[in-house]
Write a protein that holds these residues in place. Sequence first.
Motif, PDB file in Angstrom:
ATOM      1  N   ARG A  33       0.836  -1.209   0.000  1.00  7.69           N
ATOM      2  CA  ARG A  33       0.000   0.000   0.000  1.00  7.69           C
ATOM      3  C   ARG A  33       0.870   1.257   0.000  1.00  7.69           C
ATOM      4  O   ARG A  33       0.574   2.234  -0.691  1.00  7.69           O
ATOM      5  CB  ARG A  33      -0.910   0.004   1.228  1.00  7.69           C
ATOM      6  N   LYS A  42      -5.204  11.730   6.462  1.00  8.63           N
ATOM      7  CA  LYS A  42      -6.260  11.009   5.768  1.00  8.63           C
ATOM      8  C   LYS A  42      -5.703   9.785   5.059  1.00  8.63           C
ATOM      9  O   LYS A  42      -6.255   8.673   5.155  1.00  8.63           O
ATOM     10  CB  LYS A  42      -6.942  11.932   4.761  1.00  8.63           C
ATOM     11  N   GLN A  43      -4.600   9.955   4.347  1.00  9.33           N
ATOM     12  CA  GLN A  43      -3.992   8.845   3.626  1.00  9.33           C
ATOM     13  C   GLN A  43      -3.400   7.803   4.576  1.00  9.33           C
ATOM     14  O   GLN A  43      -3.446   6.609   4.306  1.00  9.33           O
ATOM     15  CB  GLN A  43      -2.899   9.361   2.679  1.00  9.33           C
ATOM     16  N   LYS A  90      -4.490   6.986   7.542  1.00  8.28           N
ATOM     17  CA  LYS A  90      -5.591   6.164   8.078  1.00  8.28           C
ATOM     18  C   LYS A  90      -6.100   5.192   7.023  1.00  8.28           C
ATOM     19  O   LYS A  90      -6.461   4.046   7.333  1.00  8.28           O
ATOM     20  CB  LYS A  90      -6.712   7.063   8.579  1.00  8.28           C
ATOM     21  N   LYS A  91      -6.118   5.636   5.793  1.00  7.70           N
ATOM     22  CA  LYS A  91      -6.531   4.746   4.705  1.00  7.70           C
ATOM     23  C   LYS A  91      -5.569   3.564   4.603  1.00  7.70           C
ATOM     24  O   LYS A  91      -5.982   2.408   4.447  1.00  7.70           O
ATOM     25  CB  LYS A  91      -6.565   5.532   3.395  1.00  7.70           C
ATOM     26  N   ASP A 136      -7.992   0.433   6.083  1.00  7.16           N
ATOM     27  CA  ASP A 136      -8.822  -0.174   5.043  1.00  7.16           C
ATOM     28  C   ASP A 136      -8.753  -1.699   5.100  1.00  7.16           C
ATOM     29  O   ASP A 136      -7.652  -2.272   5.199  1.00  7.16           O
ATOM     30  CB  ASP A 136      -8.381   0.298   3.659  1.00  7.16           C
TER      31      ASP A 136
END
Length: 365
Positions: free
Chosen positions: A245, A279-280, A282-283, A287
């Motif tokens: 990721r 934000k990224q 946490k993604k 996810d």
Amino acid sequence: MIFHHTTPWKNTFAFCILFYLRDLGLNKSHHGLLHFAEHLIFLETKNLSQNKLRKKHALLFDTLTAYTSLDFLDITIVCSRSDFTEVCHILKEMLYSWKCNKKQFLESQQDIINEIKNSLDQPINKAIKALNKQEFDSSTDVIGNVQIIKSLNFSGLDKIKTVWKQMLDTAPQSLLIAGPKLTAAEIKIIDKLFDRKKHSKPVKLRSPIPISTQFISRPTVESIVIDTVNSSPFFILLQRIYYIRHLNLNPDWEFSFTRDTNHLFYAVYKNSKSNLDKKQSKKLLFDKPTKKEFTFVQDIVTKQIDSLTDGINPQEILGWLDIFHIRNIPEFQGKTFSQIRKIYSTFSYNQFLLQWEKIFKNLKA
């Protein structure tokens, strides 16, 4: 215990001796003393002067490294089979008959102080420190505390030797070997180096504790911290999912994974180029893994194991023998690489999700 991975090689041996430190009653300063001794064993021995030992290292050892962690002190060697007898003799000299003079002591002391300072400057160590999760500190708990190391003087060398002797006399050992099948003569050489009677018992895996998971958010780092005594195939796959990721996102901030005995840290943190994208991050961390992600990393792991069975990279093989057999993964105890590959190849996406949901179900970003 001895773990021997037989390879197609005929002329090379790779082996690693691990001294298990956890149950020796050592405090933090003692780990620093063992790390100090780890530096000193490379200088000279009772029968080998500094220059003679230096030449032996250069001519006979393809690899000679040592590393101290919270759990183990390990020494790794790669050498020609024709030099195996002499290499083992030299290693035994280093372990049991090392010595140093005042000049060597002071030089090593300064090297260790520099090593501690460099460790403190590493982004991952800064990130872990920022979490305020103080169970583990790779500098003071392992390498040593600057003030403690500075306070040592040559007249106190016996203090270092005492802790080192305690380790040699009482620490359970494991021996990892990659190479051809041993001859009877080579087995005798190993027996002289590795005391089977004293250290033949396997290191006991700690009893499982309930897994608990935390999400810790700080201005410069965000991390999922999993408290668990044992690792598992699931955690190795999860680590690789996070890694892939991170590659796909290609952010300026960093991702890293580390563990101590009871904690797994999956962390993203800022570097000198940019602030952390919350934000990224946490993604990346939260996810739910897709079947495509799972299948991709499952394929990566099985290919890695396939390359190990080809016997191409001695140190890589030793590293994975260590991970699979020594580092608290109960499912892999006593298994060959082929058997471990089968565990991964038959590990289903649904099995993976069940474990993921168990760990992440009550976790909130």
